[in-house]
Design an enzyme around this catalytic site. Structure first.
Site, short mmCIF file in Angstrom:
data_model
loop_
_atom_site.label_atom_id
_atom_site.label_comp_id
_atom_site.label_asym_id
_atom_site.label_seq_id
_atom_site.Cartn_x
_atom_site.Cartn_y
_atom_site.Cartn_z
N GLU A 197 -26.03 34.80 -94.83
CA GLU A 197 -26.55 33.59 -94.18
C GLU A 197 -28.03 33.69 -93.85
OE1 GLU A 197 -23.64 35.05 -93.54
OE2 GLU A 197 -22.09 33.54 -93.18
N GLU B 40 -15.81 35.89 -93.89
CA GLU B 40 -15.24 35.58 -92.57
C GLU B 40 -13.78 35.14 -92.68
OE1 GLU B 40 -18.61 32.94 -91.83
OE2 GLU B 40 -18.98 34.01 -89.97
N ALA C 43 -19.53 28.96 -96.96
CA ALA C 43 -19.50 27.53 -96.63
C ALA C 43 -20.18 26.78 -97.77
CB ALA C 43 -20.24 27.29 -95.32
N GLY D 247 -18.94 32.59 -95.23
CA GLY D 247 -17.63 32.11 -94.77
C GLY D 247 -16.47 32.70 -95.55
N1 CAA Z 1 -21.99 26.42 -101.58
C1 CAA Z 1 -22.07 25.47 -102.52
N2 CAA Z 1 -22.10 25.74 -103.85
C2 CAA Z 1 -22.08 27.03 -104.21
C3 CAA Z 1 -22.02 28.07 -103.29
C4 CAA Z 1 -21.97 27.74 -101.90
N3 CAA Z 1 -21.85 28.65 -100.93
N4 CAA Z 1 -22.01 29.25 -103.94
C5 CAA Z 1 -22.07 28.95 -105.27
N5 CAA Z 1 -22.11 27.61 -105.42
C6 CAA Z 1 -22.19 26.85 -106.69
C7 CAA Z 1 -23.58 26.95 -107.28
O1 CAA Z 1 -24.46 26.03 -106.68
C8 CAA Z 1 -23.28 26.65 -108.74
O2 CAA Z 1 -23.09 25.27 -108.87
P1 CAA Z 1 -23.88 24.45 -110.04
O3 CAA Z 1 -23.31 25.00 -111.31
O4 CAA Z 1 -23.51 23.03 -109.77
O5 CAA Z 1 -25.32 24.77 -109.88
C9 CAA Z 1 -21.90 27.31 -108.95
O6 CAA Z 1 -21.33 27.47 -107.65
C10 CAA Z 1 -21.99 28.69 -109.58
O7 CAA Z 1 -22.88 29.46 -108.79
P2 CAA Z 1 -24.11 30.30 -109.40
O8 CAA Z 1 -24.64 29.62 -110.64
O9 CAA Z 1 -25.08 30.56 -108.32
O10 CAA Z 1 -23.35 31.63 -109.86
P3 CAA Z 1 -23.97 33.08 -109.97
O11 CAA Z 1 -22.89 33.91 -110.61
O12 CAA Z 1 -25.31 33.05 -110.61
O13 CAA Z 1 -24.20 33.60 -108.44
C11 CAA Z 1 -23.57 33.90 -106.13
C12 CAA Z 1 -23.09 33.79 -107.60
C13 CAA Z 1 -24.39 35.19 -105.97
C14 CAA Z 1 -22.33 33.99 -105.26
C15 CAA Z 1 -24.43 32.67 -105.75
O14 CAA Z 1 -23.73 31.50 -106.12
C16 CAA Z 1 -24.74 32.57 -104.28
O15 CAA Z 1 -25.61 33.28 -103.79
N6 CAA Z 1 -24.03 31.68 -103.53
C17 CAA Z 1 -24.33 31.41 -102.14
C18 CAA Z 1 -23.83 32.52 -101.25
C19 CAA Z 1 -24.16 32.24 -99.78
O16 CAA Z 1 -25.28 32.18 -99.38
N7 CAA Z 1 -23.10 32.08 -98.95
C20 CAA Z 1 -23.25 31.83 -97.54
C21 CAA Z 1 -23.16 30.38 -97.26
S1 CAA Z 1 -23.45 29.99 -95.54
C22 CAA Z 1 -22.02 30.31 -94.76
O17 CAA Z 1 -21.04 30.66 -95.34
C23 CAA Z 1 -21.90 30.17 -93.25
C24 CAA Z 1 -22.72 29.10 -92.62
O18 CAA Z 1 -23.00 28.06 -93.16
C25 CAA Z 1 -23.12 29.28 -91.25
#
Ligand code: CAA
Length: 257
Positions: free
Chosen positions: A131, A111, A64, A108
């Protein structure tokens, strides 16, 4: 036509590519809305027999959109029925849907992949439900579907720790149907979807409905449901054509009715 996805028709297959590269295809409200409309369109289109959903080499979807979700209050999420209501459109699609997943499929993203009928994944795939590491829990079926796919112990470990699963583990545990080299992923998924689309479409829908029943009911009820649907295939012209073609040693010509 869409802001956050690309849709291309490859023969009888609608190829839907999630397209927010700068956000690793984070599933913003706009993206989920676009995806829902693309599924509506593919389902309404008689030329389309199956759908492939894919992302980029780096990310199927990183979950998400945390930046969008971070400001929500309880009332926001309760009143909009966030997250499941809109996202479930993929799970409710009656035409076969294949997920072609490379890179991150987190939260997500994992999912969404699990809402598809089956998952082909690239060798660089990383599935996870992280999450808990941002102070929430999965909200689009992660705790339910992952548990059904890989069993309680592994699902519980992943949901409680937020650790990722790699390609080998995903294949071993049955989360994905097959691992495919990255360079071949989308073409292979389209090939498989095309194979399905070129079979009898009403029969494919019945097969899908029957397999899905296995997740919703007891074995005895599921087997009874399957038997009734199998009986129903005898009301479909394509069933007659399929068996006649076999006895006449020729390829069937499906009419999709
Ligand atoms: N939402 C919004 N932006 C996101 C994102 C997300 N889930 N995942 C990555 N991005 C964005 C980052 O903020 C970054 O943007 P900026 O350049 O503007 O800062 C860009 O994508 C690239 O990401 P990273 O610099 O972090 O890339 P990385 O290669 O260093 O890391 C990653 C990759 C490990 C996937 C890391 O981005 C990450 O941990 N993302 C979040 C994963 C996460 O927690 N997902 C669960 C979300 S919650 C959900 O799905 C369900 C719910 O709400 C209930």
């Amino acid at each position: 036509m869409y802001e956050t996805i690309l849709v291309e028709h490859r023969g009888p297959v609608a190829l839907v590519t999630l397209n927010r590269p700068k956000a690793l295809n984070a599933l913003s409200d706009q993206l989920v809305t676009d995806l829902g409309h693309a599924i509506d369109a593919a389902e309404a289109d008689d030329n389309i027999g199956a759908i492939v959903i894919t992302g980029s080499e780096k990310a199927f979807a990183a979950g998400a959109d945390i930046k969008e979700v971070a400001r929500f209050t309880y009332m926001d999420v309760y009143q909009s029925n966030f997250i499941t209501a809109k996202w479930e459109r993929v799970a409710r699609c009656r035409k076969p849907v294949v997920a072609a997943v490379a890179g991150y499929a987190l939260g997500g993203g994992c999912e969404l992949a699990m809402m598809c009928d089956f998952i082909l994944a690239a060798d660089n795939v990383k599935f996870g439900q992280p999450e808990i590491t941002i102070g929430t829990i999965p909200g689009a079926g992660g705790t339910q579907r992952l548990t059904r796919f890989v069993g309680k112990s592994k699902a519980m470990e992943m949901v409680l720790t937020g650790r990722n699963m790699d390609a080998a583990e995903a294949e071993r545990t049955g989360l994905v149907s097959r691992i495919v080299p990255m360079a071949e992923l989308v073409d292979e998924a389209v090939r498989v979807a095309e194979r399905i689309a070129n079979l009898s479409r009403p029969i494919a829908m019945m097969a899908k409905e029957s397999v899905n029943k296995a997740y919703e009911t007891t074995l005895a009820e599921g087997v009874a449901f399957e038997r009734r649907l199998m009986h129903a295939t005898f009301a479909v012209e394509d069933r007659k054509e399929g068996m006649t073609a076999f006895t006449e040693k020729r390829q069937p010509v499906w009419k999709h009715c």
